[in-house]
Write an enzyme that holds these catalytic residues in place. Structure first.
Site, mmCIF file in Angstrom:
data_model
loop_
_atom_site.group_PDB
_atom_site.id
_atom_site.type_symbol
_atom_site.label_atom_id
_atom_site.label_comp_id
_atom_site.label_asym_id
_atom_site.label_seq_id
_atom_site.Cartn_x
_atom_site.Cartn_y
_atom_site.Cartn_z
ATOM 1 N N CYS A 275 -3.513 4.740 9.204
ATOM 2 C CA CYS A 275 -4.386 5.520 10.088
ATOM 3 C C CYS A 275 -5.401 4.632 10.795
ATOM 4 O O CYS A 275 -6.454 5.088 11.204
ATOM 5 C CB CYS A 275 -5.106 6.603 9.307
ATOM 6 N N SER A 279 -7.084 -2.068 11.586
ATOM 7 C CA SER A 279 -7.433 -2.375 12.980
ATOM 8 C C SER A 279 -8.890 -2.013 13.260
ATOM 9 O O SER A 279 -9.540 -2.643 14.098
ATOM 10 C CB SER A 279 -6.467 -1.713 13.958
ATOM 11 N N ASP A 292 -10.099 -2.846 2.657
ATOM 12 C CA ASP A 292 -9.359 -1.896 1.830
ATOM 13 C C ASP A 292 -10.139 -1.251 0.676
ATOM 14 O O ASP A 292 -10.061 -0.052 0.500
ATOM 15 C CB ASP A 292 -8.089 -2.567 1.281
ATOM 16 N N ASN A 388 6.446 -0.381 6.841
ATOM 17 C CA ASN A 388 5.395 -0.805 5.914
ATOM 18 C C ASN A 388 5.416 -2.328 5.695
ATOM 19 O O ASN A 388 4.843 -2.828 4.730
ATOM 20 C CB ASN A 388 5.561 -0.061 4.577
ATOM 21 N N ALA A 389 6.076 -3.062 6.598
ATOM 22 C CA ALA A 389 6.061 -4.532 6.508
ATOM 23 C C ALA A 389 4.615 -5.004 6.611
ATOM 24 O O ALA A 389 3.809 -4.401 7.317
ATOM 25 C CB ALA A 389 6.888 -5.130 7.638
HETATM 26 C C1 SPV Z 1 -2.399 1.280 1.279
HETATM 27 O O1 SPV Z 1 -1.253 1.749 1.375
HETATM 28 O O2 SPV Z 1 -3.425 1.980 1.302
HETATM 29 C C2 SPV Z 1 -2.556 -0.172 1.146
HETATM 30 C C3 SPV Z 1 -1.416 -0.940 0.729
HETATM 31 O O3 SPV Z 1 -3.621 -0.677 1.317
HETATM 32 S S1 SPV Z 1 -1.069 -0.730 -0.925
HETATM 33 O O4 SPV Z 1 -1.445 -1.932 -1.613
HETATM 34 O O5 SPV Z 1 0.349 -0.459 -0.999
HETATM 35 O O6 SPV Z 1 -1.839 0.388 -1.432
HETATM 36 MN MN MN Z 2 -5.190 0.817 1.187
#
Ligand code: SPV
Ligand code: MN
Length: 625
Positions: A275, A279, A292, A388-389
């Site tokens: 979402c 970015s 994150d 999801n790459a």
């Molecule tokens: C997410 O999907 O929210 C991510 C990647 O940041 S993961 O590590 O797969 O959760």
């Molecule tokens: Mn995440």
């Protein structure tokens, strides 16, 4: 008589590896490591300190094992996960709960005893013939009151290498903390591999989180979200700790918005996957702390936050030179970058869907050898790169790293933003009336539409409170409660906002361009600093046209028209009322929903209905100002 952990390790490890462990003076750590050496039965054990030569060894192992392959640009490598191991496996991920304890049905849980039995069976001798890697990290800045030490055991050099880019080193933290280190534990094995070095036994794929021992188990998977223990797996453990200790673990970016006169104002932002979170964190002209996961503490009446990580595991689809210049440059310079599940061309370059230039006709991708038009067993076209790459890179390699990114005291937070994928309900940017209003109507009521990149049907709204639902290890009600309580006794409360980058017009066309978000953040920055007025609507405060128009001109050199503004910021009453009904229905079925949820939603419903009586279903900003 059973050997003590020291004796066992002394017999089993090389003198060098043994000495690295024993210096840490932590009995619990020795017990944990010796237990899993016995269980997983590796051929050898490598203990990795923070020293450059140890880290170099990990990188070389990953190439040597074929878990990563070198690409044309120096420092760049590619890793492939199994065709069917491309995302977080929600179905086989569970929080282990002691008998008698329950969480909401929206949280995946399992009886602790059966879960432990299952995983202990799977882990038995799983590393036979392989090298076990033991690594130490620090979740959060080094030597910080926010931070949590962590130990990772894995047989994947790719996982250990990724963590090196994503997390701060922790060997010295353990050394400093000795026996007092309250550390998280992660144990991962990719299990047997096929000829492409991807997991063979996906039917035995498991991710189990044991809250009691603060251990996460992950087996027969390689995808980062399932295996890079310190990411979303540690998040479950940290949510529980935060709940017990009165702070917050959030699925949030942290960034500084640079307003007039060179001032930096820090924001956090929570968005579900795909979402626009990365970015946003990477907006040109602003600086990034993290993209994150954030730990938030209250200190002297202020909210302060740290990035738990120091790198990004970002979605690569759609990254192009025009919209994402910072990432573009980083992905084209000789830095350390691990690409995963992209297309590798014959000249060893990386290609992904949405990259500038022509799509190659062939190459290697997550399905093996790939050509245009290739289909999988179920007759579906295989895209050149998986939606999801990802790319994994250290933030230290980015031009836009904020100067306080590693500050052990964290950064002061002035604004909190919630955003989801929403075609028809909320305006592009809006400020909540106050903390509880924001936590409830923007955070706890967050929904996001599914995309082609997630499993299942497209365009289905999914409830995702604070975009953290997948990672909760406490009940939803308790989680909202600690968010509400966190706003109490603050000297200056951060303002709470919602953003929506995905609003559509009546013909299904996006009402905004990707870069318009630059303007929304600058407007929020002005609001936080008390520099502009706003228009009160039934759902919050929205920008005035006369404030946005010059921002569009100066930031994007765009003539923002009154008609664009009116379309984007019209309050959509029926859609907002439906949303309230959906959310109330959900919370009615959640046992420990805080009263404030129903109070805020019911007050919002009253405001919407009153406005509807006065102005009709669709209300333009002009009608309200
Ligand atoms: C997410 O999907 O929210 C991510 C990647 O940041 S993961 O590590 O797969 O959760
Ligand atoms: Mn995440």
């Amino acid at each position: 008589m059973a050997l003590t952990p020291e004796k066992f390790l002394k017999d089993k490890l090389s003198p060098d590896a043994f000495s690295k462990l024993i210096q840490l003076r932590n009995q619990k750590l020795l017990e944990f490591i010796s237990e899993y050496i016995k269980k997983c039965n590796p051929a050898s054990v490598f203990v990795c300190t923070d020293d450059a030569e140890d880290i170099e060894y990990i990188k070389k192992r990953s190439l040597h094992n074929g878990e990563e392959k070198a690409l044309a640009i120096s420092g760049h490598t590619v890793h492939f996960d199994n065709y069917l191991d491309q995302a977080r496996d929600k179905k086989h991920t569970a929080i282990l709960l002691p008998a008698g304890k329950t969480l909401d049905e929206k949280i995946s849980t399992m009886d602790r005893t059966s879960g432990l039995d299952d995983i202990q069976n799977i882990m038995q001798d799983i590393m036979t013939g392989k090298e076990m890697i033991v690594r130490f990290f620090c979740l959060g800045p080094n030597a910080s009151p926010f931070s949590i030490p962590a130990v990772q055991i894995t047989d994947s050099a790719y996982v250990a290498h990724s963590e090196d880019l994503l997390y701060r080193p922790g060997y010295r933290e353990f050394l400093r903390l000795g026996n007092s280190a309250r550390f998280f534990k992660f144990i991962h094995s990719q299990g047997e591999l096929d000829e492409r070095n991807t997991c063979k036994n996906l039917d035995q794929r498991r991710v189990y989180i044991d809250l009691e021992e603060e251990i996460v188990y992950s087996a027969n998977t390689q995808y980062g979200g399932n295996t890079i223990g310190l990411k979303k797996l540690a998040m479950r453990l940290a949510i529980q700790r935060a709940f017990n200790e009165g702070w917050l673990t959030e699925h949030m970016l942290i960034m500084a918005i640079h307003g007039p006169g060179g001032r930096s104002t820090y924001f956090t932002g929570a968005f579900p996957s795909l979402c626009g979170k990365t970015s946003t964190a990477m907006l040109e002209g602003e600086t990034i702390v993290g993209d994150d996961i954030a730990y938030l503490h209250k200190k002297d009446g202020e909210v302060r936050a740290v990035n738990v990580e120091k790198g990004i595991f970002g979605i690569i689809m759609g990254i192009n030179s025009k919209d994402d210049p910072i990432q573009w440059n980083a992905l084209h310079s000789p830095n350390e970058v691990i690409f995963s599940n992209i297309l590798v061309t014959s000249d060893l370059n990386a290609y992904w869907v949405g990259k500038d230039g022509e799509m190659p006709q062939k190459g290697e991708n997550h399905s093996g050898e790939w050509w245009k038009g290739k289909q999988d067993d179920s007759g579906r076209d295989i895209p050149p790169s998986h939606p999801n790459a990802r790319f994994t890179i250290s933030l230290d390699a980015m031009q836009n790293l904020d100067k306080a990114a590693h500050d052990p005291a964290g950064v002061p937070i002035s604004g909190i933003v919630y955003g989801g994928r929403d075609a028809d309900t909320s305006v592009p940017v809006e400020e909540a009336f106050h903390w509880n209003h924001g936590i409830v109507t923007k955070g706890a009521a967050l929904e996001s539409e599914t995309t082609a990149a997630t499993l299942g049907k497209e365009g289905v709204r999914q409830f995702n409170p604070m975009s953290n639902l997948d990672f909760l290890s406490i009940s939803i009600g308790n989680y909202v409660r600690i968010n509400l309580d966190f706003g109490k006794n603050l000297k200056k409360s951060p303002l709470i906002f919602s953003v929506n980058y995905f609003l559509l017009d009546e013909n299904g066309k996006f009402l905004n361009e990707k870069n318009d978000k630059k303007v929304w953040y600058r407007w929020m920055e002005l609001r936080v600093n008390g520099d502009v007025e706003a228009i009160v609507t039934p759902t919050g405060r929205i920008p005035r046209y006369e404030d946005l128009n010059p921002l569009f001109k100066s930031i994007l050199d765009k003539d923002y028209t009154l008609s664009e503004y009116t379309k984007q910021f019209t309050v959509r009453i029926p859609e907002n009322l439906h949303k309230i009904d959906r959310i109330v229905n959900i919370y009615k079925n959640i046992l420990d929903t805080p009263r404030e949820i129903f109070m805020e939603l019911s007050a919002q419903k009253d405001r919407l209905q009153k406005a509807q009586q006065e102005h009709g279903d669709y209300i333009t900003p002009r009608q309200l100002s």
